[in-house]
Design a protein around this motif. Structure first.
Motif, PDB file in Angstrom:
ATOM      1  N   SER A 177      -4.314  -0.262   0.359  1.00  0.00           N
ATOM      2  CA  SER A 177      -4.053  -0.267  -1.227  1.00  0.00           C
ATOM      3  C   SER A 177      -5.524   0.318  -1.738  1.00  0.00           C
ATOM      4  CB  SER A 177      -3.930  -1.732  -1.686  1.00  0.00           C
ATOM      5  OG  SER A 177      -2.709  -2.019  -1.476  1.00  0.00           O
ATOM      6  N   ARG A 178      -5.462   1.153  -3.011  1.00  0.00           N
ATOM      7  CA  ARG A 178      -6.673   1.839  -3.289  1.00  0.00           C
ATOM      8  C   ARG A 178      -7.218   0.931  -4.539  1.00  0.00           C
ATOM      9  NH1 ARG A 178      -7.247   6.871  -1.079  1.00  0.00           N
ATOM     10  NH2 ARG A 178      -8.422   7.478  -3.072  1.00  0.00           N
ATOM     11  N   THR A 179      -6.315   0.431  -5.275  1.00  0.00           N
ATOM     12  CA  THR A 179      -6.905  -0.316  -6.471  1.00  0.00           C
ATOM     13  C   THR A 179      -6.467  -1.689  -6.478  1.00  0.00           C
ATOM     14  OG1 THR A 179      -6.737   1.938  -7.850  1.00  0.00           O
ATOM     15  CG2 THR A 179      -6.948  -0.202  -8.902  1.00  0.00           C
ATOM     16  N   GLU A 222      -7.080  -4.165   0.521  1.00  0.00           N
ATOM     17  CA  GLU A 222      -7.617  -3.118   0.916  1.00  0.00           C
ATOM     18  C   GLU A 222      -7.742  -2.557   2.268  1.00  0.00           C
ATOM     19  OE1 GLU A 222      -9.748  -5.199  -2.544  1.00  0.00           O
ATOM     20  OE2 GLU A 222      -8.786  -5.711  -0.841  1.00  0.00           O
ATOM     21  N   ALA A 254       0.868  -1.134  -0.022  1.00  0.00           N
ATOM     22  CA  ALA A 254       0.190   0.012  -0.133  1.00  0.00           C
ATOM     23  C   ALA A 254       1.103   1.252  -0.028  1.00  0.00           C
ATOM     24  CB  ALA A 254      -0.970  -0.098   1.045  1.00  0.00           C
TER      25      ALA A 254
END
Length: 238
Positions: A107-109, A103, A78
């Protein structure tokens, strides 16, 4: 080893990245498929024949995911994503895992090629929706109102992985491919290192032990993911 930070990193993660969070792996000694028969628990045919047993199995797994917490490997990925984005680069995180630990680590994607255990799929209307509680055969789909059509939104044996076109496009545009905690035996994911090599993309394996396709990688780091992943990313300035 790469001496300067890459700008477009493709990371493929497998069960090994979540093992230190208490979630079991699948194909190694003591892994889930050495204790349970996947043909009776992880196929469309098994679900059609005995849906209660399959749902019970995945309900237990969902409880395990909800009880787990991200580890240092999740957190390091992340951070690397955020640092690359700040430099105008990108980290494409493709996971074979059905948990949400990436997530929750920030981590955004995250692209889940094998689906997500905290989502439900209606086999009648094909809609998906989030679900953190047990799935029962008596449940009603909130979209089409059918009963008995809900299943975990995970990819079972014999089904096609999700997002293959987007995954392969992102891989083609990367300058570094990293596989973390993967067995190297499950396709198409196991073939991504060959796709990367064919495009002269640098490749690295980070694993507890050599994977089935370890010889295909340019370099490797072996050890616990919570130690090896942060160390490797630090070498890259990430």
């Amino acid at each position: 080893m790469l001496r300067s930070p890459p700008q477009a990193v493709f990371v493929l993660t497998g069960a090994g990245v979540s093992a230190e969070s208490g979630l079991g792996t699948f194909r190694d000694a003591g892994g889930m498929w050495s204790r349970f028969d996947p043909m009776r628990l992880a196929t469309p045919e098994a679900f059609a024949e005995d849906p209660d047993t399959v749902l019970d199995f995945y309900n237990l797994r969902r409880c395990g995911v909800l009880a787990a917490v991200p580890n240092a490997a999740h957190a390091a990925l992340a951070r690397a994503e955020a640092r690359l984005a700040a430099r105008g680069g990108r980290l494409f995180l493709c996971t074979q895992n059905v948990d949400d630990l990436h997530e929750r680590a920030g981590s955004r994607t995250v692209v889940h090629m094998h689906g997500e255990l905290l989502k439900v799929l209606c086999q009648a209307c094909t809609r998906t929706f989030a679900r953190r509680t047990d799935i029962l055969r008596t449940d009603v789909c909130p979209h089409c109102a059918r009963i008995g059509t809900l299943r975990p939104d995970v990819v079972w044996f014999g089904e096609m992985p999700h997002h293959r076109d987007a995954i392969e496009a992102a891989l083609a545009g990367s300058d570094l491919f990293v596989a973390v905690g993967t067995s190297g035996s499950v396709y198409p994911a196991a073939g991504y290192v060959s796709l990367a090599r064919a495009r002269n993309i640098r490749t690295c394996e980070i694993n507890l032990a050599p994977s089935d396709n370890a010889d295909a990688f340019d370099e490797a780091r072996y050890g616990r993911a919570g130690e090896a992943v942060p160390a490797f990313l630090a070498e890259l300035g990430l």
